[in-house]
Design an enzyme around this catalytic site. Sequence first.
Site, PDB file in Angstrom:
ATOM      1  N   THR A  20      -7.688   6.447   9.592  1.00  0.00           N
ATOM      2  CA  THR A  20      -7.458   5.204   8.859  1.00  0.00           C
ATOM      3  C   THR A  20      -8.675   4.309   9.072  1.00  0.00           C
ATOM      4  O   THR A  20      -9.529   4.606   9.901  1.00  0.00           O
ATOM      5  CB  THR A  20      -6.174   4.504   9.342  1.00  0.00           C
ATOM      6  OG1 THR A  20      -5.892   3.378   8.505  1.00  0.00           O
ATOM      7  CG2 THR A  20      -6.286   4.068  10.786  1.00  0.00           C
TER       8      THR A  20
ATOM      9  N   HIS B 168       1.645   1.061   6.103  1.00  0.00           N
ATOM     10  CA  HIS B 168       2.273   1.922   7.117  1.00  0.00           C
ATOM     11  C   HIS B 168       3.552   1.317   7.681  1.00  0.00           C
ATOM     12  O   HIS B 168       4.609   1.962   7.683  1.00  0.00           O
ATOM     13  CB  HIS B 168       1.279   2.202   8.248  1.00  0.00           C
ATOM     14  CG  HIS B 168       1.815   3.114   9.297  1.00  0.00           C
ATOM     15  ND1 HIS B 168       1.781   4.488   9.186  1.00  0.00           N
ATOM     16  CD2 HIS B 168       2.439   2.847  10.480  1.00  0.00           C
ATOM     17  CE1 HIS B 168       2.342   5.029  10.251  1.00  0.00           C
ATOM     18  NE2 HIS B 168       2.751   4.058  11.054  1.00  0.00           N
TER      19      HIS B 168
ATOM     20  N   HIS C  43      -5.560   3.543  -1.672  1.00  0.00           N
ATOM     21  CA  HIS C  43      -6.831   3.783  -0.986  1.00  0.00           C
ATOM     22  C   HIS C  43      -7.160   5.263  -1.104  1.00  0.00           C
ATOM     23  O   HIS C  43      -6.915   6.043  -0.189  1.00  0.00           O
ATOM     24  CB  HIS C  43      -6.723   3.369   0.480  1.00  0.00           C
ATOM     25  CG  HIS C  43      -8.029   3.376   1.220  1.00  0.00           C
ATOM     26  ND1 HIS C  43      -8.352   2.427   2.159  1.00  0.00           N
ATOM     27  CD2 HIS C  43      -9.091   4.213   1.179  1.00  0.00           C
ATOM     28  CE1 HIS C  43      -9.549   2.680   2.666  1.00  0.00           C
ATOM     29  NE2 HIS C  43     -10.014   3.769   2.073  1.00  0.00           N
TER      30      HIS C  43
ATOM     31  N   HIS D 209      -4.012  -4.450   7.787  1.00  0.00           N
ATOM     32  CA  HIS D 209      -4.082  -3.391   8.791  1.00  0.00           C
ATOM     33  C   HIS D 209      -3.185  -3.730   9.976  1.00  0.00           C
ATOM     34  O   HIS D 209      -3.426  -4.693  10.703  1.00  0.00           O
ATOM     35  CB  HIS D 209      -5.497  -3.121   9.288  1.00  0.00           C
ATOM     36  CG  HIS D 209      -5.672  -1.687   9.707  1.00  0.00           C
ATOM     37  ND1 HIS D 209      -6.051  -0.689   8.829  1.00  0.00           N
ATOM     38  CD2 HIS D 209      -5.472  -1.079  10.890  1.00  0.00           C
ATOM     39  CE1 HIS D 209      -6.096   0.464   9.448  1.00  0.00           C
ATOM     40  NE2 HIS D 209      -5.739   0.268  10.713  1.00  0.00           N
TER      41      HIS D 209
ATOM     42  N   ASN E 155       0.854  -1.182   0.000  1.00  0.00           N
ATOM     43  CA  ASN E 155       0.000   0.000   0.000  1.00  0.00           C
ATOM     44  C   ASN E 155       0.899   1.245   0.000  1.00  0.00           C
ATOM     45  O   ASN E 155       1.701   1.429   0.923  1.00  0.00           O
ATOM     46  CB  ASN E 155      -0.905  -0.021   1.237  1.00  0.00           C
ATOM     47  CG  ASN E 155      -1.906   1.109   1.248  1.00  0.00           C
ATOM     48  OD1 ASN E 155      -1.596   2.246   0.909  1.00  0.00           O
ATOM     49  ND2 ASN E 155      -3.128   0.815   1.665  1.00  0.00           N
TER      50      ASN E 155
ATOM     51  N   ARG F  25       4.620  18.500   0.856  1.00  0.00           N
ATOM     52  CA  ARG F  25       5.400  19.613   0.297  1.00  0.00           C
ATOM     53  C   ARG F  25       4.774  20.200  -0.968  1.00  0.00           C
ATOM     54  O   ARG F  25       5.299  21.157  -1.519  1.00  0.00           O
ATOM     55  CB  ARG F  25       6.829  19.143  -0.003  1.00  0.00           C
ATOM     56  CG  ARG F  25       7.666  18.845   1.224  1.00  0.00           C
ATOM     57  CD  ARG F  25       7.918  20.097   2.057  1.00  0.00           C
ATOM     58  NE  ARG F  25       8.703  21.058   1.355  1.00  0.00           N
ATOM     59  CZ  ARG F  25      10.045  21.144   1.430  1.00  0.00           C
ATOM     60  NH1 ARG F  25      10.703  20.270   2.186  1.00  0.00           N
ATOM     61  NH2 ARG F  25      10.700  22.057   0.759  1.00  0.00           N
TER      62      ARG F  25
ATOM     63  N   HIS G 150      -4.044  11.761   0.619  1.00  0.00           N
ATOM     64  CA  HIS G 150      -2.839  11.010   0.250  1.00  0.00           C
ATOM     65  C   HIS G 150      -2.932  10.633  -1.227  1.00  0.00           C
ATOM     66  O   HIS G 150      -2.518  11.414  -2.071  1.00  0.00           O
ATOM     67  CB  HIS G 150      -2.599   9.806   1.176  1.00  0.00           C
ATOM     68  CG  HIS G 150      -3.825   9.146   1.695  1.00  0.00           C
ATOM     69  ND1 HIS G 150      -4.738   8.504   0.879  1.00  0.00           N
ATOM     70  CD2 HIS G 150      -4.301   9.017   2.960  1.00  0.00           C
ATOM     71  CE1 HIS G 150      -5.703   8.006   1.616  1.00  0.00           C
ATOM     72  NE2 HIS G 150      -5.479   8.296   2.886  1.00  0.00           N
TER      73      HIS G 150
ATOM     74  N   GLU H 142      -8.681   0.261  -2.939  1.00  0.00           N
ATOM     75  CA  GLU H 142      -9.518   0.184  -1.749  1.00  0.00           C
ATOM     76  C   GLU H 142     -10.314   1.477  -1.610  1.00  0.00           C
ATOM     77  O   GLU H 142      -9.880   2.532  -2.055  1.00  0.00           O
ATOM     78  CB  GLU H 142      -8.668   0.034  -0.486  1.00  0.00           C
ATOM     79  CG  GLU H 142      -7.849  -1.220  -0.391  1.00  0.00           C
ATOM     80  CD  GLU H 142      -7.076  -1.279   0.908  1.00  0.00           C
ATOM     81  OE1 GLU H 142      -6.578  -2.379   1.229  1.00  0.00           O
ATOM     82  OE2 GLU H 142      -6.964  -0.255   1.612  1.00  0.00           O
TER      83      GLU H 142
END
EC number: 2.6.99.2
Length: 240
Positions: free
Chosen positions: A101, A215, A43, A191, A7, A18, A50, A70
């Site tokens: 999340t 993550h 996702h 997850h 992911n 930035r 993001h 997702e």
Amino acid sequence: MTRLSVNINKIATLRNSRGGDNPNVVKVALDCERFGAQGITVHPRPDERHIRYQDVYDLKKVVTTEFNIEGNPSERKFVDLVLANQPAQVTLVPDALGAITSNAGWDTITHKDRLTDLIAEFKEAGIRVSVFVDADERMVEGAKACGADRVELYTEPYAEHYFKNQKKAVAPFVKAAEAARRVGLGLNAGHDLSLDNLRFLQKSIPWLDEVSIGHALIADALYYGLENTIQMYLRELDQF
């Protein structure tokens, strides 16, 4: 073999902080594939904090491994995005607007009618459908009743309790996984999976088709480097 899908949301978060294009999410996705990842997961959320919707179009042009999108299908914009890009898999996740999340799976019984219609629409387009669920046999069986191809088990509770009691932490996930196998559903998980807890989950559920990890993998890459980190995760899945 349990496949690794990376992911790349966190890469997009870093880029967006930035306002430019560094790091470039397309290049990172291609590098992940080159380093051994067997899938790329994104996702996109409505606020595009993001992954942006344009990223999905850009990635679709170049990703050669399994592309997994997702998201919450509550907005038609997401459904149209998926249909326009024809990923190998769409994973339906009931994340609330503004949630940091994903934090829960679908109630596949309460939302049966809605899920059934959505799943049928995606499957008609030739897209495999996975439904994000808690480790609950009823929710797994409900996903099957809606027409899903797979379920993705929401593994944060497993990760949270892993160091306290590994066997107790994994037990409900094994039961849910057995229910998925019994009713003929493919099985994904994701997850808070990490180098600490991934191997035990995979050994406990060896018929797991795919894990989606973002993550922890990206955080580990800060120390170990992206190529080495992906190889480390593949080793946890016994792919070397």
